[in-house]
Design a protein around this motif. Sequence first.
Motif, mmCIF file in Angstrom:
data_model
loop_
_atom_site.group_PDB
_atom_site.id
_atom_site.type_symbol
_atom_site.label_atom_id
_atom_site.label_comp_id
_atom_site.label_asym_id
_atom_site.label_seq_id
_atom_site.Cartn_x
_atom_site.Cartn_y
_atom_site.Cartn_z
ATOM 1 N N ILE A 7 -22.795 -42.720 -5.754
ATOM 2 C CA ILE A 7 -21.923 -41.779 -5.055
ATOM 3 C C ILE A 7 -22.669 -41.128 -3.898
ATOM 4 C CG2 ILE A 7 -20.518 -39.701 -5.309
ATOM 5 C CD1 ILE A 7 -20.297 -40.501 -8.330
ATOM 6 N N LYS A 8 -22.022 -41.112 -2.741
ATOM 7 C CA LYS A 8 -22.598 -40.554 -1.519
ATOM 8 C C LYS A 8 -21.978 -39.184 -1.247
ATOM 9 C CE LYS A 8 -22.794 -41.777 3.373
ATOM 10 N NZ LYS A 8 -22.418 -42.811 4.329
ATOM 11 N N GLY A 9 -22.812 -38.221 -0.859
ATOM 12 C CA GLY A 9 -22.306 -36.931 -0.413
ATOM 13 C C GLY A 9 -22.588 -35.751 -1.335
ATOM 14 N N MET A 10 -23.083 -36.005 -2.536
ATOM 15 C CA MET A 10 -23.379 -34.892 -3.448
ATOM 16 C C MET A 10 -24.717 -34.270 -3.071
ATOM 17 S SD MET A 10 -22.237 -36.331 -7.210
ATOM 18 C CE MET A 10 -23.587 -37.509 -7.291
ATOM 19 N N SER A 11 -24.748 -32.929 -2.977
ATOM 20 C CA SER A 11 -25.997 -32.277 -2.586
ATOM 21 C C SER A 11 -26.403 -31.123 -3.494
ATOM 22 C CB SER A 11 -25.891 -31.783 -1.138
ATOM 23 O OG SER A 11 -24.830 -30.854 -1.034
ATOM 24 N N CYS A 12 -25.546 -30.760 -4.455
ATOM 25 C CA CYS A 12 -25.873 -29.622 -5.311
ATOM 26 C C CYS A 12 -25.192 -29.771 -6.668
ATOM 27 C CB CYS A 12 -25.439 -28.318 -4.652
ATOM 28 S SG CYS A 12 -23.654 -28.170 -4.436
ATOM 29 N N GLY A 13 -25.491 -28.855 -7.558
ATOM 30 C CA GLY A 13 -24.900 -28.878 -8.883
ATOM 31 C C GLY A 13 -23.391 -28.731 -8.857
ATOM 32 N N ARG A 36 -18.045 -31.183 -9.775
ATOM 33 C CA ARG A 36 -16.697 -31.563 -9.314
ATOM 34 C C ARG A 36 -16.432 -33.037 -9.575
ATOM 35 N NH1 ARG A 36 -15.150 -29.724 -3.422
ATOM 36 N NH2 ARG A 36 -13.298 -30.834 -4.093
ATOM 37 N N VAL A 37 -17.419 -33.874 -9.285
ATOM 38 C CA VAL A 37 -17.263 -35.316 -9.502
ATOM 39 C C VAL A 37 -17.118 -35.603 -10.997
ATOM 40 C CG1 VAL A 37 -18.417 -37.558 -9.321
ATOM 41 C CG2 VAL A 37 -18.460 -35.969 -7.376
ATOM 42 N N GLU A 42 -10.738 -49.148 -8.722
ATOM 43 C CA GLU A 42 -9.974 -48.402 -7.714
ATOM 44 C C GLU A 42 -9.607 -47.008 -8.225
ATOM 45 O OE1 GLU A 42 -9.251 -51.637 -8.577
ATOM 46 O OE2 GLU A 42 -10.189 -52.449 -6.771
ATOM 47 N N THR A 43 -9.281 -46.910 -9.515
ATOM 48 C CA THR A 43 -8.943 -45.617 -10.115
ATOM 49 C C THR A 43 -10.159 -44.700 -10.111
ATOM 50 O OG1 THR A 43 -7.240 -46.627 -11.501
ATOM 51 C CG2 THR A 43 -8.077 -44.478 -12.206
ATOM 52 N N LEU A 44 -11.313 -45.241 -10.457
ATOM 53 C CA LEU A 44 -12.547 -44.450 -10.463
ATOM 54 C C LEU A 44 -12.889 -43.992 -9.046
ATOM 55 C CD1 LEU A 44 -14.646 -46.693 -12.890
ATOM 56 C CD2 LEU A 44 -13.519 -44.524 -13.443
ATOM 57 N N LYS A 45 -12.792 -44.915 -8.081
ATOM 58 C CA LYS A 45 -13.080 -44.569 -6.678
ATOM 59 C C LYS A 45 -12.133 -43.486 -6.174
ATOM 60 C CE LYS A 45 -15.033 -48.853 -4.846
ATOM 61 N NZ LYS A 45 -14.874 -49.909 -3.844
ATOM 62 N N ALA A 46 -10.854 -43.613 -6.496
ATOM 63 C CA ALA A 46 -9.857 -42.645 -6.029
ATOM 64 C C ALA A 46 -10.155 -41.249 -6.562
ATOM 65 C CB ALA A 46 -8.459 -43.085 -6.443
ATOM 66 N N ALA A 47 -10.577 -41.144 -7.816
ATOM 67 C CA ALA A 47 -10.887 -39.836 -8.400
ATOM 68 C C ALA A 47 -12.036 -39.167 -7.650
ATOM 69 C CB ALA A 47 -11.233 -39.992 -9.877
ATOM 70 N N VAL A 48 -13.045 -39.952 -7.293
ATOM 71 C CA VAL A 48 -14.203 -39.418 -6.557
ATOM 72 C C VAL A 48 -13.795 -39.074 -5.123
ATOM 73 C CG1 VAL A 48 -16.524 -39.926 -5.709
ATOM 74 C CG2 VAL A 48 -15.861 -40.625 -8.025
ATOM 75 N N ASP A 49 -13.042 -39.972 -4.477
ATOM 76 C CA ASP A 49 -12.569 -39.731 -3.107
ATOM 77 C C ASP A 49 -11.742 -38.454 -3.019
ATOM 78 O OD1 ASP A 49 -13.767 -42.050 -2.212
ATOM 79 O OD2 ASP A 49 -11.923 -43.223 -2.151
ATOM 80 N N ASN A 50 -10.903 -38.214 -4.035
ATOM 81 C CA ASN A 50 -9.996 -37.060 -4.018
ATOM 82 C C ASN A 50 -10.716 -35.721 -4.068
ATOM 83 O OD1 ASN A 50 -7.704 -38.647 -3.792
ATOM 84 N ND2 ASN A 50 -7.296 -38.655 -5.984
ATOM 85 N N VAL A 51 -11.971 -35.709 -4.513
ATOM 86 C CA VAL A 51 -12.731 -34.454 -4.511
ATOM 87 C C VAL A 51 -13.756 -34.410 -3.375
ATOM 88 C CG1 VAL A 51 -12.330 -33.835 -6.923
ATOM 89 C CG2 VAL A 51 -14.297 -35.264 -6.349
ATOM 90 N N GLY A 52 -13.676 -35.388 -2.451
ATOM 91 C CA GLY A 52 -14.456 -35.309 -1.218
ATOM 92 C C GLY A 52 -15.757 -36.080 -1.171
ATOM 93 N N TYR A 53 -15.952 -37.026 -2.082
ATOM 94 C CA TYR A 53 -17.186 -37.803 -2.089
ATOM 95 C C TYR A 53 -16.846 -39.285 -2.020
ATOM 96 C CZ TYR A 53 -18.601 -33.217 -3.457
ATOM 97 O OH TYR A 53 -18.754 -31.859 -3.461
ATOM 98 N N GLU A 54 -17.852 -40.127 -1.837
ATOM 99 C CA GLU A 54 -17.601 -41.551 -1.613
ATOM 100 C C GLU A 54 -18.369 -42.410 -2.598
ATOM 101 O OE1 GLU A 54 -18.195 -44.918 1.900
ATOM 102 O OE2 GLU A 54 -18.802 -42.860 2.266
ATOM 103 N N VAL A 55 -17.685 -43.332 -3.240
ATOM 104 C CA VAL A 55 -18.339 -44.314 -4.101
ATOM 105 C C VAL A 55 -18.818 -45.449 -3.202
ATOM 106 C CG1 VAL A 55 -18.038 -45.969 -5.977
ATOM 107 C CG2 VAL A 55 -16.933 -43.730 -6.120
ATOM 108 N N VAL A 56 -20.124 -45.690 -3.202
ATOM 109 C CA VAL A 56 -20.679 -46.727 -2.341
ATOM 110 C C VAL A 56 -21.072 -47.975 -3.127
ATOM 111 C CG1 VAL A 56 -21.398 -45.169 -0.503
ATOM 112 C CG2 VAL A 56 -22.973 -45.648 -2.386
ATOM 113 N N GLY A 57 -20.947 -47.924 -4.438
ATOM 114 C CA GLY A 57 -21.250 -49.093 -5.253
ATOM 115 C C GLY A 57 -20.885 -48.857 -6.702
ATOM 116 N N ILE A 58 -20.492 -49.939 -7.376
ATOM 117 C CA ILE A 58 -20.190 -49.894 -8.804
ATOM 118 C C ILE A 58 -20.880 -51.074 -9.477
ATOM 119 C CG2 ILE A 58 -18.393 -49.999 -10.580
ATOM 120 C CD1 ILE A 58 -16.461 -48.753 -8.604
ATOM 121 N N LYS A 59 -21.670 -50.774 -10.507
ATOM 122 C CA LYS A 59 -22.379 -51.829 -11.237
ATOM 123 C C LYS A 59 -21.887 -51.834 -12.674
ATOM 124 C CE LYS A 59 -26.604 -51.185 -8.626
ATOM 125 N NZ LYS A 59 -27.970 -50.781 -8.665
#
Length: 69
Positions: free
Chosen positions: A8-14, A19-20, A52-69
């Motif tokens: 996840i890209k964009g997280m900088s604090c607790g 939120r994520v 897509e559901t997991l990505k959407a949940a993260v996107d909706n709170v303002g962060y970006e999923v850059v990879g899923i393993k």
Amino acid sequence: MSEKTLQIKGMSCGHCSARVEKALNAIDGVTAAVDLEANSAKVTLLKEVSDETLKAAVDNVGYEVVGIK
């Protein structure tokens, strides 16, 4: 039951990681734990949930999923 790791890209604090984590845990069948230092979330799926559901949940709170393993 399966596990995935989301990068996840964009997280900088607790607050960001909380939120994520809250957004992912709100999905039925998902248990998530966010690691702020690794910029990732470990997700345990109790039933089938699409990437897509997991990505959407993260996107909706303002962060970006850059990879899923």
